[in-house]
Design an enzyme around this catalytic site. Structure first.
Site, PDB file in Angstrom:
ATOM      1  N   ASP A   9      -4.301  -0.723   1.974  1.00  0.00           N
ATOM      2  CA  ASP A   9      -3.843  -1.957   2.610  1.00  0.00           C
ATOM      3  C   ASP A   9      -3.547  -1.737   4.098  1.00  0.00           C
ATOM      4  O   ASP A   9      -3.163  -0.643   4.515  1.00  0.00           O
ATOM      5  CB  ASP A   9      -2.572  -2.451   1.887  1.00  0.00           C
ATOM      6  CG  ASP A   9      -2.248  -3.896   2.242  1.00  0.00           C
ATOM      7  OD1 ASP A   9      -3.165  -4.655   2.599  1.00  0.00           O
ATOM      8  OD2 ASP A   9      -1.057  -4.265   2.161  1.00  0.00           O
ATOM      9  N   GLY A  10      -3.722  -2.814   4.875  1.00  0.00           N
ATOM     10  CA  GLY A  10      -3.338  -2.783   6.284  1.00  0.00           C
ATOM     11  C   GLY A  10      -4.490  -2.864   7.270  1.00  0.00           C
ATOM     12  O   GLY A  10      -4.282  -2.688   8.481  1.00  0.00           O
TER      13      GLY A  10
ATOM     14  N   GLU B  56      -7.747 -11.819  -6.179  1.00  0.00           N
ATOM     15  CA  GLU B  56      -7.068 -12.793  -5.305  1.00  0.00           C
ATOM     16  C   GLU B  56      -7.676 -12.787  -3.895  1.00  0.00           C
ATOM     17  O   GLU B  56      -7.641 -13.806  -3.202  1.00  0.00           O
ATOM     18  CB  GLU B  56      -5.573 -12.467  -5.213  1.00  0.00           C
ATOM     19  CG  GLU B  56      -4.793 -12.746  -6.489  1.00  0.00           C
ATOM     20  CD  GLU B  56      -5.005 -11.709  -7.595  1.00  0.00           C
ATOM     21  OE1 GLU B  56      -5.426 -10.571  -7.283  1.00  0.00           O
ATOM     22  OE2 GLU B  56      -4.770 -12.040  -8.772  1.00  0.00           O
ATOM     23  N   ASN B  57      -8.252 -11.672  -3.465  1.00  0.00           N
ATOM     24  CA  ASN B  57      -8.846 -11.613  -2.120  1.00  0.00           C
ATOM     25  C   ASN B  57     -10.012 -12.599  -1.971  1.00  0.00           C
ATOM     26  O   ASN B  57     -10.379 -12.958  -0.847  1.00  0.00           O
ATOM     27  CB  ASN B  57      -9.324 -10.189  -1.781  1.00  0.00           C
ATOM     28  CG  ASN B  57      -8.197  -9.181  -1.582  1.00  0.00           C
ATOM     29  OD1 ASN B  57      -8.400  -7.992  -1.818  1.00  0.00           O
ATOM     30  ND2 ASN B  57      -7.024  -9.624  -1.147  1.00  0.00           N
TER      31      ASN B  57
ATOM     32  N   HIS C 238     -11.665  -4.176   8.554  1.00  0.00           N
ATOM     33  CA  HIS C 238     -12.275  -3.738   7.294  1.00  0.00           C
ATOM     34  C   HIS C 238     -13.383  -2.708   7.543  1.00  0.00           C
ATOM     35  O   HIS C 238     -13.534  -1.748   6.790  1.00  0.00           O
ATOM     36  CB  HIS C 238     -12.837  -4.930   6.518  1.00  0.00           C
ATOM     37  CG  HIS C 238     -11.784  -5.919   6.105  1.00  0.00           C
ATOM     38  ND1 HIS C 238     -10.644  -5.538   5.450  1.00  0.00           N
ATOM     39  CD2 HIS C 238     -11.700  -7.266   6.258  1.00  0.00           C
ATOM     40  CE1 HIS C 238      -9.895  -6.619   5.210  1.00  0.00           C
ATOM     41  NE2 HIS C 238     -10.515  -7.674   5.696  1.00  0.00           N
TER      42      HIS C 238
ATOM     43  N   LEU D 207       2.648  -3.896  -6.176  1.00  0.00           N
ATOM     44  CA  LEU D 207       1.387  -3.444  -6.772  1.00  0.00           C
ATOM     45  C   LEU D 207       0.247  -4.435  -6.552  1.00  0.00           C
ATOM     46  O   LEU D 207      -0.924  -4.086  -6.692  1.00  0.00           O
ATOM     47  CB  LEU D 207       1.561  -3.185  -8.274  1.00  0.00           C
ATOM     48  CG  LEU D 207       2.457  -1.993  -8.628  1.00  0.00           C
ATOM     49  CD1 LEU D 207       2.615  -1.889 -10.147  1.00  0.00           C
ATOM     50  CD2 LEU D 207       1.879  -0.684  -8.079  1.00  0.00           C
TER      51      LEU D 207
HETATM   52  C1  IPE Z   1      -3.999  -5.519  -2.067  1.00  0.00           C
HETATM   53  O1  IPE Z   1      -3.757  -5.881  -0.757  1.00  0.00           O
HETATM   54  C2  IPE Z   1      -5.475  -5.536  -2.351  1.00  0.00           C
HETATM   55  C3  IPE Z   1      -6.262  -4.486  -1.714  1.00  0.00           C
HETATM   56  C4  IPE Z   1      -5.811  -3.538  -0.930  1.00  0.00           C
HETATM   57  C5  IPE Z   1      -7.677  -4.530  -2.006  1.00  0.00           C
HETATM   58  P1  IPE Z   1      -3.440  -7.403  -0.332  1.00  0.00           P
HETATM   59  O2  IPE Z   1      -3.284  -7.392   1.125  1.00  0.00           O
HETATM   60  O3  IPE Z   1      -4.464  -8.289  -0.919  1.00  0.00           O
HETATM   61  O4  IPE Z   1      -2.065  -7.663  -1.097  1.00  0.00           O
HETATM   62  P2  IPE Z   1      -0.869  -8.630  -0.719  1.00  0.00           P
HETATM   63  O5  IPE Z   1      -1.474  -9.960  -0.364  1.00  0.00           O
HETATM   64  O6  IPE Z   1      -0.147  -8.009   0.444  1.00  0.00           O
HETATM   65  O7  IPE Z   1      -0.005  -8.635  -1.941  1.00  0.00           O
HETATM   66  C1  IPE Z   2      -6.622  -4.374   2.834  1.00  0.00           C
HETATM   67  O1  IPE Z   2      -6.283  -4.791   4.104  1.00  0.00           O
HETATM   68  C2  IPE Z   2      -8.072  -4.627   2.498  1.00  0.00           C
HETATM   69  C3  IPE Z   2      -8.287  -5.773   1.599  1.00  0.00           C
HETATM   70  C4  IPE Z   2      -7.355  -6.456   1.028  1.00  0.00           C
HETATM   71  C5  IPE Z   2      -9.659  -6.160   1.349  1.00  0.00           C
HETATM   72  P1  IPE Z   2      -5.838  -6.290   4.397  1.00  0.00           P
HETATM   73  O2  IPE Z   2      -7.046  -7.118   4.656  1.00  0.00           O
HETATM   74  O3  IPE Z   2      -4.950  -6.801   3.323  1.00  0.00           O
HETATM   75  O4  IPE Z   2      -5.032  -6.115   5.748  1.00  0.00           O
HETATM   76  P2  IPE Z   2      -3.558  -6.561   6.052  1.00  0.00           P
HETATM   77  O5  IPE Z   2      -2.714  -6.073   4.921  1.00  0.00           O
HETATM   78  O6  IPE Z   2      -3.569  -8.052   6.171  1.00  0.00           O
HETATM   79  O7  IPE Z   2      -3.224  -5.865   7.345  1.00  0.00           O
HETATM   80 MG    MG Z   3      -2.964  -6.651   2.921  1.00  0.00          MG
END
Ligand code: IPE
Ligand code: IPE
Ligand code: MG
Length: 230
Positions: A19-20, A66-67, A36, A185
Site C-alpha cells: 500500500d501507498g 474493492e479497488n 503504481h 487488513l
Molecule cells: C489494500 O489497499 C489493497 C491493496 C494494497 C491491493 P487499499 O488502499 O485498497 O486499502 P484501503 O482503502 O486503505 O483500506
Molecule cells: C496500493 O496503493 C496499490 C493498490 C491498491 C492497487 P494505493 O493505490 O492504495 O495508494 P495509496 O494508499 O492511496 O497511497
Molecule cells: Mg491505499
C-alpha cells in the site's frame, strides 16, 4: 544467504499488503496513478529477498475486489500494468525455484489477461515454493466461495473447508506486512490471518526495500507466538 538463516525462526508464508503507491506519487509531484508503475518495479527485488531468506510462500495483495471501484482511468492503468508485468515477473519467480499462482476472481479481467494468467498457472507445477498474486481478491468472497464449494462437496468441516481456500496447499500465513501506514487488513486473507503476526510500517510501498524487509523478518523470528495455549 539461506544458510545464514538456518538457525532462525523463518515465517513459512508471508502476506504483503503493498500500500501507498499514490501517496508516493503525490510526494514526488507525479500524477497519482504513476505511483503504481513505480510500485510494480519493487515487486521482484522484494520477492527475491524473501525467497533468498528462506520464506516458502509469499502472497502479494496487488488488486482488491474493492479497488475495482476506483476511477476508470486508474483501474485501466492497473490492468495495463498487470498485462505488462505478469510474464516477466513469473519468469523471475520461476528462476527462483517458485511457482506463481493467483488468488481471486480472475474472470473479471479482459480475455487476454486471463490467457496470460492461465499460461502462467501451468508453469512451475510441482514446485513447493510459491508466489501468490491476489488479483480482484476479497477475503470475504474467498470464505463464501469455499463454503459454497464445501457444501456442494459433502459438508462444512474446518479441515475440509480449508481445501477450498486459495491457500489449500500453502503453508500457514505466519506473517503479514502492510506498508503505507494504515493499520488494517482491508479484506486480505481474513480466514488465514487468524494467528498471523502483523507488521505495519509507514514506509510507502515504492520505498520499501530489502533491508527493511529483512529487519522485519528478523523481528518476526524473535516474536513469541502462543496460539492461545500458554
Ligand atoms: C489494500 O489497499 C489493497 C491493496 C494494497 C491491493 P487499499 O488502499 O485498497 O486499502 P484501503 O482503502 O486503505 O483500506
Ligand atoms: C496500493 O496503493 C496499490 C493498490 C491498491 C492497487 P494505493 O493505490 O492504495 O495508494 P495509496 O494508499 O492511496 O497511497
Ligand atoms: Mg491505499
Amino acid at each position: 544467504m539461506k544458510s545464514d538463516n538456518s538457525e532462525k525462526n523463518i515465517p513459512r508464508h508471508v502476506g504483503i499488503i503493498m500500500d501507498g503507491n499514490r501517496r508516493w506519487a503525490t510526494k514526488h509531484l507525479l500524477p497519482r496513478v504513476a505511483g503504481h508503475g513505480v510500485g510494480v518495479k519493487n515487486i521482484k527485488p522484494i520477492v527475491k529477498a524473501a525467497i533468498d531468506y528462506g520464506v516458502q510462500s509469499v502472497t502479494l495483495y496487488a488488486f482488491s475486489s474493492e479497488n475495482k471501484g476506483r476511477a476508470k482511468d486508474e483501474v485501466d492503468s492497473l490492468i495495463d500494468l498487470i498485462r505488462k508485468h505478469l510474464v516477466p515477473l513469473s519468469k523471475e519467480v520461476l528462476s527462483l525455484g517458485a511457482r506463481v499462482r493467483f488468488f481471486g476472481d480472475i474472470t473479471y479481467f479482459p480475455d487476454d489477461v486471463q490467457k496470460i494468467i492461465d499460461g502462467i498457472y501451468r508453469e512451475g507445477e510441482g514446485l513447493i515454493k510459491s508466489v501468490n498474486i491476489a488479483l480482484n481478491y476479497s477475503g470475504r468472497a474467498e470464505i463464501v466461495r469455499a463454503a459454497r464449494l464445501a457444501a456442494e462437496n459433502g459438508g462444512i468441516e474446518e479441515s475440509s473447508f480449508e481445501k477450498y481456500l486459495y491457500t489449500a496447499d500453502t503453508p500457514e500465513l505466519d506473517m503479514i506486512i502492510r506498508t503505507g501506514g494504515e493499520k488494517r487488513l482491508s479484506n486480505f486473507l481474513l480466514y488465514q490471518a487468524a494467528y498471523s503476526e502483523l507488521f505495519f510500517t509507514d514506509t510507502l510501498w515504492p520505498d520499501f526495500g530489502k533491508d527493511e524487509l529483512i529487519s522485519l523478518l528478523d523481528e518476526y523470528s524473535h516474536r513469541t507466538r502462543r496460539f492461545g495455549t500458554s
